[in-house]
Design a protein around this motif. Structure first.
Motif, mmCIF file in Angstrom:
data_model
loop_
_atom_site.group_PDB
_atom_site.id
_atom_site.type_symbol
_atom_site.label_atom_id
_atom_site.label_comp_id
_atom_site.label_asym_id
_atom_site.label_seq_id
_atom_site.Cartn_x
_atom_site.Cartn_y
_atom_site.Cartn_z
ATOM 1 N N THR A 15 0.843 -1.193 0.000
ATOM 2 C CA THR A 15 0.000 0.000 0.000
ATOM 3 C C THR A 15 0.881 1.246 0.000
ATOM 4 O O THR A 15 2.030 1.225 0.446
ATOM 5 N N GLY A 16 0.327 2.348 -0.486
ATOM 6 C CA GLY A 16 1.084 3.590 -0.587
ATOM 7 C C GLY A 16 1.581 4.080 0.758
ATOM 8 O O GLY A 16 2.656 4.690 0.852
ATOM 9 N N LEU A 17 0.822 3.842 1.797
ATOM 10 C CA LEU A 17 1.247 4.146 3.154
ATOM 11 C C LEU A 17 1.502 2.830 3.868
ATOM 12 O O LEU A 17 0.678 1.913 3.804
ATOM 13 N N SER A 18 2.647 2.720 4.539
ATOM 14 C CA SER A 18 2.991 1.476 5.221
ATOM 15 C C SER A 18 3.329 1.742 6.679
ATOM 16 O O SER A 18 3.671 2.859 7.070
ATOM 17 N N PHE A 19 3.219 0.681 7.481
ATOM 18 C CA PHE A 19 3.363 0.753 8.932
ATOM 19 C C PHE A 19 4.769 0.351 9.327
ATOM 20 O O PHE A 19 5.167 -0.805 9.135
ATOM 21 N N GLY A 20 5.540 1.283 9.879
ATOM 22 C CA GLY A 20 6.861 0.985 10.389
ATOM 23 C C GLY A 20 6.780 0.566 11.841
ATOM 24 O O GLY A 20 6.302 1.331 12.691
ATOM 25 N N ALA A 21 7.242 -0.643 12.152
ATOM 26 C CA ALA A 21 6.990 -1.243 13.460
ATOM 27 C C ALA A 21 8.145 -1.100 14.444
ATOM 28 O O ALA A 21 8.168 -1.781 15.467
ATOM 29 N N ALA A 22 9.100 -0.209 14.186
ATOM 30 C CA ALA A 22 10.149 0.012 15.180
ATOM 31 C C ALA A 22 9.558 0.572 16.467
ATOM 32 O O ALA A 22 9.989 0.229 17.567
ATOM 33 N N GLY A 23 8.563 1.444 16.340
ATOM 34 C CA GLY A 23 7.956 2.063 17.515
ATOM 35 C C GLY A 23 7.352 1.059 18.469
ATOM 36 O O GLY A 23 7.487 1.189 19.693
#
Length: 333
Positions: A15-23
């Motif tokens: 998807t154009g926006l993706s979820f970065g899971a470092a947080g």
């Protein structure tokens, strides 16, 4: 939300926006299990279907939390990426000595230092890393795997880690393969010298840093490869422009603060927060498939999704160019 298939003839979609899971791996400060799950759920509700993690993030905590949050979702409805290059080795005696363990904040994560990271870009290291990630995630395959930060290990990464990923891709354990870094030169080598599907470029294609436009993005476009862009806020300055704001994890130089404040003044004239322009900017380039935004709470996810959905007028980009804040090379059509 737009969906893009990586590379040419591939089957992995982001998807154009993706979820970065470092947080949710406790980057800098702790996040509860409940808050981490709520962030992933909010991403899902917003239409985000691409989630990125790594063993490095919280010594495996990010992978475990993300895997648990996605495990009940239909496997073919989302894309997940993780990384290789750092193995997690147990600290001898961890948990047996009296008193609390030291934390891992030296590496940026508020987790007990039960393990330490070992750089390993060998083929065996890749196979072991993937096996351990699959266990932590609770999955039987990974959609995208990046060679993670091989800055000081270029030859080993290109001659050992990458061929191992090619074999895993051929076997179907991995869908798409590539490299992820905070620089462009070695990522460009991966595009030129390998059959990489995608590269993850952090911080080098932003409103304030156009260096990816010199070689990386033209190379990707010419070869039909995809780019995922991270670090679009340059660690804070483009999200909250002010003196003292961080830029690439250090205090922003005054000249960059001034440039960000001038950009902020332009975007506000159009009723657009600067962070919305920062998020949209990379997606204007045809080689960019997704923008990766690190989030640690449901509210942050919903904010990012709202920014991604906000329409930005063409006149805004034209005025940024007219003000000398974006060069022609820094303003893809």
């Amino acid at each position: 939300m737009r969906h893009t298939t990586l590379g040419t003839g591939g089957t992995v979609t982001v998807t154009g926006l993706s979820f970065g899971a470092a947080g949710i791996g406790n980057l800098y400060t702790p996040v509860t299990d409940e808050a981490a799950r709520a962030a992933v759920d909010a991403a899902w509700d917003a239409g985000i279907r691409y989630f990125d993690t790594a063993p490095h993030y919280g010594l495996g905590l990010s992978e475990r939390r993300l895997g648990a949050a996605l495990r009940e979702r239909p496997r073919d409805t989302y894309t997940l990426s993780t990384k290789v290059g750092r193995l997690l080795a147990p600290v001898p005696g961890a948990g047996t000595a009296p008193g609390p363990l030291p934390d891992d904040l030296g590496h940026g994560f508020a987790v007990p230092a039960t393990h330490h990271r070992v750089w390993d870009f060998s083929a065996d290291g890749v196979y072991r890393s993937i096996e351990e990630s699959l266990t932590r995630l609770g999955l039987d395959r990974i959609d995208i795997v990046y060679v993670h930060d091989p800055d000081d290990h270029a030859e080993e990464a290109l001659t050992q880690a990458y061929p191992a990923l090619e074999r895993l891709r051929a076997e179907g354990t991995v869908g798409a393969i590539g490299a992820g870094m905070n620089q462009t030169a070695l990522l460009t080598r991966f595009l030129r010298e390998t059959d990489t599907d995608v590269v993850l470029c952090a911080g080098r294609f932003t409103l304030l840093d156009h260096s990816a436009l010199a070689e990386l993005l033209p190379e990707a476009a010419a070869r039909g490869r995809s780019v995922v862009v991270g670090g679009v806020f340059n660690s804070g300055l483009l999200a909250d422009p002010r003196p003292g704001a961080p830029y690439d994890y250090a205090a922003a130089p005054p000249a960059l603060v001034d440039r960000a404040l001038r950009m902020d003044a332009v975007t506000r004239r159009y009723g657009v927060p600067l962070r919305a322009a920062a998020l949209h900017y990379p997606l204007r380039h045809p080689a960019v498939a997704s923008v990766l935004v690190g989030t640690r709470s449901a509210d942050e996810v919903r904010d990012a999704a709202a920014l991604a959905a906000q329409p930005l007028p063409d006149d805004l980009w034209a005025e940024l160019r007219a003000e000398g804040l974006l060069t022609e090379n820094g303003a893809p059509a």
